[in-house]
Motif scaffolding. Structure first.
Motif, PDB file in Angstrom:
ATOM      1  N   VAL A   1      -1.850 -15.448   3.746  1.00 61.46           N
ATOM      2  CA  VAL A   1      -2.109 -15.476   2.304  1.00 61.46           C
ATOM      3  C   VAL A   1      -3.284 -16.388   1.997  1.00 61.46           C
ATOM      4  O   VAL A   1      -4.182 -16.057   1.213  1.00 61.46           O
ATOM      5  CB  VAL A   1      -0.845 -15.932   1.540  1.00 61.46           C
ATOM      6  CG1 VAL A   1      -1.140 -16.079   0.047  1.00 61.46           C
ATOM      7  CG2 VAL A   1       0.305 -14.944   1.756  1.00 61.46           C
ATOM      8  N   LYS A   2      -3.298 -17.536   2.644  1.00 59.53           N
ATOM      9  CA  LYS A   2      -4.385 -18.497   2.434  1.00 59.53           C
ATOM     10  C   LYS A   2      -5.704 -17.950   2.951  1.00 59.53           C
ATOM     11  O   LYS A   2      -6.753 -18.092   2.298  1.00 59.53           O
ATOM     12  CB  LYS A   2      -4.037 -19.803   3.132  1.00 59.53           C
ATOM     13  CG  LYS A   2      -4.978 -20.955   2.829  1.00 59.53           C
ATOM     14  CD  LYS A   2      -4.436 -22.253   3.417  1.00 59.53           C
ATOM     15  CE  LYS A   2      -5.298 -23.442   3.040  1.00 59.53           C
ATOM     16  NZ  LYS A   2      -4.734 -24.714   3.561  1.00 59.53           N
ATOM     17  N   ALA A   3      -5.657 -17.302   4.107  1.00 61.34           N
ATOM     18  CA  ALA A   3      -6.877 -16.726   4.686  1.00 61.34           C
ATOM     19  C   ALA A   3      -7.461 -15.631   3.807  1.00 61.34           C
ATOM     20  O   ALA A   3      -8.678 -15.410   3.803  1.00 61.34           O
ATOM     21  CB  ALA A   3      -6.579 -16.185   6.084  1.00 61.34           C
ATOM     22  N   ALA A   4      -6.601 -14.938   3.059  1.00 60.65           N
ATOM     23  CA  ALA A   4      -7.054 -13.873   2.157  1.00 60.65           C
ATOM     24  C   ALA A   4      -7.618 -14.429   0.858  1.00 60.65           C
ATOM     25  O   ALA A   4      -8.115 -13.670   0.016  1.00 60.65           O
ATOM     26  CB  ALA A   4      -5.899 -12.917   1.863  1.00 60.65           C
ATOM     27  N   GLY A   5      -7.539 -15.742   0.669  1.00 60.83           N
ATOM     28  CA  GLY A   5      -8.162 -16.383  -0.480  1.00 60.83           C
ATOM     29  C   GLY A   5      -7.269 -16.563  -1.693  1.00 60.83           C
ATOM     30  O   GLY A   5      -7.762 -16.915  -2.770  1.00 60.83           O
TER      31      GLY A   5
ATOM     32  N   GLN B   1      -1.354  -8.786 -13.728  1.00 60.89           N
ATOM     33  CA  GLN B   1      -1.257  -7.918 -12.551  1.00 60.89           C
ATOM     34  C   GLN B   1      -2.285  -6.797 -12.722  1.00 60.89           C
ATOM     35  O   GLN B   1      -2.035  -5.797 -13.354  1.00 60.89           O
ATOM     36  CB  GLN B   1       0.159  -7.350 -12.448  1.00 60.89           C
ATOM     37  CG  GLN B   1       0.460  -6.617 -11.155  1.00 60.89           C
ATOM     38  CD  GLN B   1       1.891  -6.104 -11.157  1.00 60.89           C
ATOM     39  OE1 GLN B   1       2.274  -5.273 -11.976  1.00 60.89           O
ATOM     40  NE2 GLN B   1       2.694  -6.616 -10.243  1.00 60.89           N
ATOM     41  N   PHE B   2      -3.451  -6.987 -12.129  1.00 66.13           N
ATOM     42  CA  PHE B   2      -4.556  -6.072 -12.388  1.00 66.13           C
ATOM     43  C   PHE B   2      -4.697  -4.966 -11.351  1.00 66.13           C
ATOM     44  O   PHE B   2      -5.436  -4.000 -11.567  1.00 66.13           O
ATOM     45  CB  PHE B   2      -5.881  -6.836 -12.512  1.00 66.13           C
ATOM     46  CG  PHE B   2      -6.365  -7.489 -11.235  1.00 66.13           C
ATOM     47  CD1 PHE B   2      -7.223  -6.807 -10.377  1.00 66.13           C
ATOM     48  CD2 PHE B   2      -5.983  -8.781 -10.906  1.00 66.13           C
ATOM     49  CE1 PHE B   2      -7.690  -7.402  -9.209  1.00 66.13           C
ATOM     50  CE2 PHE B   2      -6.441  -9.378  -9.741  1.00 66.13           C
ATOM     51  CZ  PHE B   2      -7.290  -8.694  -8.887  1.00 66.13           C
ATOM     52  N   GLN B   3      -4.006  -5.086 -10.211  1.00 63.25           N
ATOM     53  CA  GLN B   3      -4.110  -4.031  -9.199  1.00 63.25           C
ATOM     54  C   GLN B   3      -2.819  -3.933  -8.394  1.00 63.25           C
ATOM     55  O   GLN B   3      -2.414  -4.887  -7.740  1.00 63.25           O
ATOM     56  CB  GLN B   3      -5.286  -4.286  -8.254  1.00 63.25           C
ATOM     57  CG  GLN B   3      -5.556  -3.141  -7.296  1.00 63.25           C
ATOM     58  CD  GLN B   3      -6.800  -3.364  -6.455  1.00 63.25           C
ATOM     59  OE1 GLN B   3      -7.501  -4.358  -6.612  1.00 63.25           O
ATOM     60  NE2 GLN B   3      -7.092  -2.430  -5.567  1.00 63.25           N
ATOM     61  N   ASN B   4      -2.185  -2.762  -8.475  1.00 66.03           N
ATOM     62  CA  ASN B   4      -0.989  -2.496  -7.675  1.00 66.03           C
ATOM     63  C   ASN B   4      -1.382  -1.885  -6.341  1.00 66.03           C
ATOM     64  O   ASN B   4      -2.415  -1.214  -6.241  1.00 66.03           O
ATOM     65  CB  ASN B   4      -0.047  -1.547  -8.412  1.00 66.03           C
ATOM     66  CG  ASN B   4       0.469  -2.133  -9.709  1.00 66.03           C
ATOM     67  OD1 ASN B   4       0.020  -1.760 -10.791  1.00 66.03           O
ATOM     68  ND2 ASN B   4       1.406  -3.050  -9.619  1.00 66.03           N
ATOM     69  N   SER B   5      -0.554  -2.106  -5.333  1.00 67.88           N
ATOM     70  CA  SER B   5      -0.803  -1.541  -3.999  1.00 67.88           C
ATOM     71  C   SER B   5      -2.254  -1.765  -3.595  1.00 67.88           C
ATOM     72  O   SER B   5      -3.010  -0.829  -3.323  1.00 67.88           O
ATOM     73  CB  SER B   5      -0.451  -0.054  -3.983  1.00 67.88           C
ATOM     74  OG  SER B   5       0.903   0.135  -4.323  1.00 67.88           O
ATOM     75  N   ALA B   6      -2.627  -3.033  -3.561  1.00 69.82           N
ATOM     76  CA  ALA B   6      -4.025  -3.405  -3.353  1.00 69.82           C
ATOM     77  C   ALA B   6      -4.401  -3.566  -1.890  1.00 69.82           C
ATOM     78  O   ALA B   6      -5.478  -4.066  -1.583  1.00 69.82           O
ATOM     79  CB  ALA B   6      -4.313  -4.701  -4.103  1.00 69.82           C
ATOM     80  N   GLY B   7      -3.547  -3.151  -0.995  1.00 72.22           N
ATOM     81  CA  GLY B   7      -3.808  -3.335   0.425  1.00 72.22           C
ATOM     82  C   GLY B   7      -2.792  -4.289   1.027  1.00 72.22           C
ATOM     83  O   GLY B   7      -1.820  -4.671   0.374  1.00 72.22           O
ATOM     84  N   LYS B   8      -3.025  -4.677   2.271  1.00 77.56           N
ATOM     85  CA  LYS B   8      -2.050  -5.499   2.976  1.00 77.56           C
ATOM     86  C   LYS B   8      -2.572  -6.904   3.259  1.00 77.56           C
ATOM     87  O   LYS B   8      -3.752  -7.096   3.550  1.00 77.56           O
ATOM     88  CB  LYS B   8      -1.649  -4.818   4.283  1.00 77.56           C
ATOM     89  CG  LYS B   8      -0.885  -3.515   4.074  1.00 77.56           C
ATOM     90  CD  LYS B   8      -0.405  -2.928   5.394  1.00 77.56           C
ATOM     91  CE  LYS B   8       0.421  -1.659   5.153  1.00 77.56           C
ATOM     92  NZ  LYS B   8       0.934  -1.087   6.420  1.00 77.56           N
ATOM     93  N   VAL B   9      -1.657  -7.848   3.167  1.00 82.32           N
ATOM     94  CA  VAL B   9      -1.899  -9.232   3.572  1.00 82.32           C
ATOM     95  C   VAL B   9      -0.822  -9.572   4.594  1.00 82.32           C
ATOM     96  O   VAL B   9       0.376  -9.430   4.305  1.00 82.32           O
ATOM     97  CB  VAL B   9      -1.825 -10.202   2.379  1.00 82.32           C
ATOM     98  CG1 VAL B   9      -1.911 -11.650   2.869  1.00 82.32           C
ATOM     99  CG2 VAL B   9      -2.930  -9.919   1.370  1.00 82.32           C
ATOM    100  N   GLY B  10      -1.237  -9.958   5.782  1.00 86.61           N
ATOM    101  CA  GLY B  10      -0.256 -10.248   6.821  1.00 86.61           C
ATOM    102  C   GLY B  10       0.628  -9.066   7.149  1.00 86.61           C
ATOM    103  O   GLY B  10       1.799  -9.238   7.510  1.00 86.61           O
ATOM    104  N   GLY B  11       0.083  -7.852   6.990  1.00 82.99           N
ATOM    105  CA  GLY B  11       0.822  -6.634   7.291  1.00 82.99           C
ATOM    106  C   GLY B  11       1.758  -6.165   6.195  1.00 82.99           C
ATOM    107  O   GLY B  11       2.495  -5.185   6.377  1.00 82.99           O
ATOM    108  N   VAL B  12       1.745  -6.814   5.024  1.00 82.67           N
ATOM    109  CA  VAL B  12       2.637  -6.474   3.920  1.00 82.67           C
ATOM    110  C   VAL B  12       1.822  -5.981   2.726  1.00 82.67           C
ATOM    111  O   VAL B  12       0.850  -6.636   2.322  1.00 82.67           O
ATOM    112  CB  VAL B  12       3.487  -7.689   3.504  1.00 82.67           C
ATOM    113  CG1 VAL B  12       4.381  -7.347   2.314  1.00 82.67           C
ATOM    114  CG2 VAL B  12       4.325  -8.185   4.678  1.00 82.67           C
ATOM    115  N   GLU B  13       2.226  -4.850   2.152  1.00 84.64           N
ATOM    116  CA  GLU B  13       1.562  -4.312   0.964  1.00 84.64           C
ATOM    117  C   GLU B  13       1.771  -5.262  -0.211  1.00 84.64           C
ATOM    118  O   GLU B  13       2.886  -5.729  -0.460  1.00 84.64           O
ATOM    119  CB  GLU B  13       2.130  -2.945   0.606  1.00 84.64           C
ATOM    120  CG  GLU B  13       1.357  -2.205  -0.468  1.00 84.64           C
ATOM    121  CD  GLU B  13       0.042  -1.622   0.031  1.00 84.64           C
ATOM    122  OE1 GLU B  13      -0.901  -1.538  -0.767  1.00 84.64           O
ATOM    123  OE2 GLU B  13      -0.038  -1.254   1.218  1.00 84.64           O
ATOM    124  N   VAL B  14       0.672  -5.557  -0.937  1.00 82.60           N
ATOM    125  CA  VAL B  14       0.753  -6.528  -2.029  1.00 82.60           C
ATOM    126  C   VAL B  14       0.100  -5.989  -3.296  1.00 82.60           C
ATOM    127  O   VAL B  14      -0.720  -5.067  -3.259  1.00 82.60           O
ATOM    128  CB  VAL B  14       0.076  -7.859  -1.650  1.00 82.60           C
ATOM    129  CG1 VAL B  14       0.691  -8.442  -0.392  1.00 82.60           C
ATOM    130  CG2 VAL B  14      -1.435  -7.696  -1.491  1.00 82.60           C
TER     131      VAL B  14
END
Length: 304
Positions: A61-65, A221-234
């Motif tokens: 999560v931290k690495a993704a900013g 919440q401006f974007q749903n299903s925005a890709g994965k962080v740590g292998g989890v859809e966020v």
């Protein structure tokens, strides 16, 4: 419905407290006016994520900013066993805290036809103790909000007859336990809630908001299903205010809770905090309401 492992033996106690917890103050605000056309809040301060399919590591999560996440203090509903990220755990929030990240709490069990608010005030006696117990079990302190989800695009009639009583009861229960209330909803829901002096924190979703961003919100919440962080859809959320209800496990949070628009910042404290009310022809005194809420708080502490 899934419940905490210690809850079943206390079902009778929860029922005994249900009337008092479910009740709130039932003031009405006019819903005839359309939502105001106002400017969006200024300045995005960062991003947080929300998720339910799993739990990404704090490092990812931290690495993704991102600066943190808003997490569920609710169980998985039947048919949603894939929600491996519900409820939030102490291990997860400690991992976040150790990496300098923050957590906020939200309660949402049902959705669509089983939406929590569709039970109106009666649903609060079941939902509020679980929200409080799971928040505490994950290391959440008092003095912060627990968000309550209105994950819909409701009509004014639905708001008036079901959502408003549900939020009134939830706010009363949270206040008695030492918390404030956040509301997750669309533009109109947030607008109506503010008019009714409900909620102190606001997280907006886009469904039915028609491109508008409410100026009072803390999160969007401006974007749903925005890709994965740590292998989890966020999902992605903008942070608009420095205090968005965040906390860290193992730390006592004493944030400055913003006053609701139109509400005094330091209201007086009468000898009995709650007014006498009438529900379905049955009268409940303010003293009875206060005693019932105290019982619900004790139950939540007992199943911690």
């Amino acid at each position: 419905m899934p419940v905490e492992k210690h809850s079943l033996s206390r079902r009778g106690l929860l029922k005994a407290a249900s009337v008092a917890v479910a009740a709130g103050t039932f003031g009405a605000a006019s819903l005839s006016a359309a939502p105001r056309a106002v400017a969006a809040p200024a300045g995005v301060l960062g991003t947080i994520i929300d998720f339910s399919a799993g739990v990404p590591s704090a490092a990812s999560v931290k690495a993704a900013g991102h600066i943190g996440a808003i997490r569920y203090v609710s169980q998985r509903r039947p048919g949603a066993e894939w929600m491996l990220g519900k409820p939030v755990s102490l291990k997860e929030t400690q991992d976040f805290a150790n990496n300098g990240l923050f957590t906020a709490s939200i309660y949402q069990f049902g959705r669509d036809t089983t939406a929590d608010w569709k039970r109106g005030a009666a649903g609060v006696a079941e939902h509020a103790p679980q929200a409080i117990a799971l928040h505490r079990a994950a290391g959440g302190p008092t003095g912060v909000p627990i968000y309550v989800a209105i994950d819909d695009n409701p009509t004014q009639q639905q708001y008036t007859t079901l959502i408003r009583p549900y939020l009134q009861g939830f706010q009363t229960a949270l206040k008695a336990a030492g918390y404030s209330m956040g509301i997750y909803g669309n533009y109109s829901t947030i607008e109506w809630a503010i008019a009714d002096k409900l909620g102190q924190f606001f997280w907006q979703h886009n469904w039915g908001s028609n491109g508008r961003i409410h100026p009072a919100i803390h999160l969007h919440q401006f974007q749903n299903s925005a890709g994965k962080v740590g292998g989890v859809e966020v999902d992605l959320n903008h942070v608009y205010k420095a205090n968005w209800g965040q906390w860290q496990a193992g730390k006592t949070a004493t944030p400055q809770v913003p006053a609701n628009p139109g509400t005094p910042a330091n209201p007086g404290t009468p000898s009995t905090r709650y007014p006498d009310i009438n529900i379905g022809g049955s009268s409940i005194s303010g003293q009875q309401l206060e005693q019932g809420l105290s019982l619900a708080q004790q139950i939540a502490q007992a199943i911690r």
